[in-house]
Design a protein around this motif. Sequence first.
Motif, short mmCIF file in Angstrom:
data_model
loop_
_atom_site.label_atom_id
_atom_site.label_comp_id
_atom_site.label_asym_id
_atom_site.label_seq_id
_atom_site.Cartn_x
_atom_site.Cartn_y
_atom_site.Cartn_z
N UNK A 115 14.83 15.24 -14.16
CA UNK A 115 15.42 14.62 -13.20
C UNK A 115 14.79 15.30 -12.01
N UNK A 116 14.36 16.29 -12.03
CA UNK A 116 13.95 16.94 -11.03
C UNK A 116 12.35 16.28 -10.53
N UNK A 117 11.68 15.89 -11.65
CA UNK A 117 10.54 15.49 -11.49
C UNK A 117 10.64 14.16 -10.79
N UNK A 118 11.64 13.40 -11.26
CA UNK A 118 12.01 12.04 -10.93
C UNK A 118 12.14 11.99 -9.46
N UNK A 119 13.10 13.18 -9.18
CA UNK A 119 13.58 13.05 -7.68
C UNK A 119 12.14 13.54 -6.58
N UNK A 120 11.45 14.37 -7.35
CA UNK A 120 10.17 14.63 -6.32
C UNK A 120 9.59 13.38 -6.28
N UNK A 121 9.25 12.86 -7.20
CA UNK A 121 8.42 11.46 -7.20
C UNK A 121 9.02 10.34 -6.17
N UNK A 122 10.32 10.32 -6.21
CA UNK A 122 11.04 9.45 -5.42
C UNK A 122 10.89 9.81 -3.90
N UNK A 123 10.89 11.20 -3.67
CA UNK A 123 10.82 11.92 -2.46
C UNK A 123 9.67 11.50 -1.89
N UNK A 124 8.28 11.75 -2.72
CA UNK A 124 6.86 11.47 -2.12
C UNK A 124 6.75 9.88 -1.92
N UNK A 127 8.42 9.42 1.45
CA UNK A 127 7.77 9.86 2.48
C UNK A 127 6.57 9.31 2.83
N UNK A 128 5.67 8.77 1.86
CA UNK A 128 4.58 7.88 1.89
C UNK A 128 4.75 6.64 2.06
N UNK A 130 7.07 3.06 0.47
CA UNK A 130 7.08 2.65 -0.90
C UNK A 130 5.83 1.72 -1.11
N UNK A 131 5.21 1.69 -2.41
CA UNK A 131 3.99 0.94 -2.57
C UNK A 131 4.34 -0.34 -2.48
N UNK A 132 5.54 -0.83 -2.77
CA UNK A 132 5.78 -2.34 -2.97
C UNK A 132 5.95 -2.69 -1.37
N UNK A 133 6.28 -1.75 -0.51
CA UNK A 133 6.69 -2.08 0.75
C UNK A 133 5.26 -2.11 1.83
N UNK A 134 4.32 -1.30 1.46
CA UNK A 134 3.17 -1.09 2.14
C UNK A 134 2.33 -2.13 1.85
N UNK A 135 1.51 -2.89 2.82
CA UNK A 135 0.89 -3.89 2.63
C UNK A 135 -0.69 -3.25 2.41
N UNK A 136 -1.65 -4.01 1.56
CA UNK A 136 -2.93 -3.53 1.25
C UNK A 136 -3.66 -3.31 2.65
N UNK A 137 -4.85 -2.83 2.91
CA UNK A 137 -5.58 -2.95 4.13
C UNK A 137 -5.94 -4.42 4.48
N UNK A 138 -6.56 -5.16 3.31
CA UNK A 138 -6.66 -6.60 3.39
C UNK A 138 -5.76 -7.33 4.06
N UNK A 139 -4.64 -7.38 3.30
CA UNK A 139 -3.30 -7.92 3.68
C UNK A 139 -2.89 -7.76 5.20
N UNK A 140 -3.33 -6.47 5.76
CA UNK A 140 -2.76 -6.10 7.19
C UNK A 140 -3.61 -6.72 8.08
N UNK A 141 -4.88 -7.02 7.85
CA UNK A 141 -6.04 -7.45 8.81
C UNK A 141 -5.43 -8.76 9.43
#
Length: 151
Positions: A115-124, A127-128, A130-141
């Motif tokens: 549970x602690x590991x999962x919480x740390x992963x979600x927090x990271x 902070x960074x 969500x991978x689903x929400x971030x567009x790749x650099x090619x898509x941002x151009x």
Amino acid sequence: LGTMEDMGLRRNQVAYARVVTGLGRAGRAREAAAWLFQMEEAGFKVIAPVYNWVIAACKRPPNAELAERVARRLLATQQMPNEFCVSTLRQILGPERFSALQAEIPLLHRAVAEVAQERRRHQAQREAGSPERRASPQRRKGKGKGRGPDK
């Protein structure tokens, strides 16, 4: 369940689980636990969410003894408690008693670590971004307000 039998239907795992879950949701911890124990004694497999509802019912009014007893029975089935169950147990038992139970039962200790590991992963991820929400650099151009290779 008595009404079921009056109608000629036999008790089964689903019927027991619904009774236990309903009593747990209503906050009737002692009754939910009694039905849970009866379900076990009848030889039906009890899944972790059913145990979780009984543990959750022990929150108000606090019933640490019953919560710990049910947690031990859950762990005896070799099922992993989920984050909800672990955090609820921590609240009901308090830090000292929870730590003692955690040290005593390796399975609970492993669940707490997961549970602690999962919480740390979600927090990271939060902070960074969500991978689903971030567009790749090619898509941002070329996207955005007035920016892009053709502007």
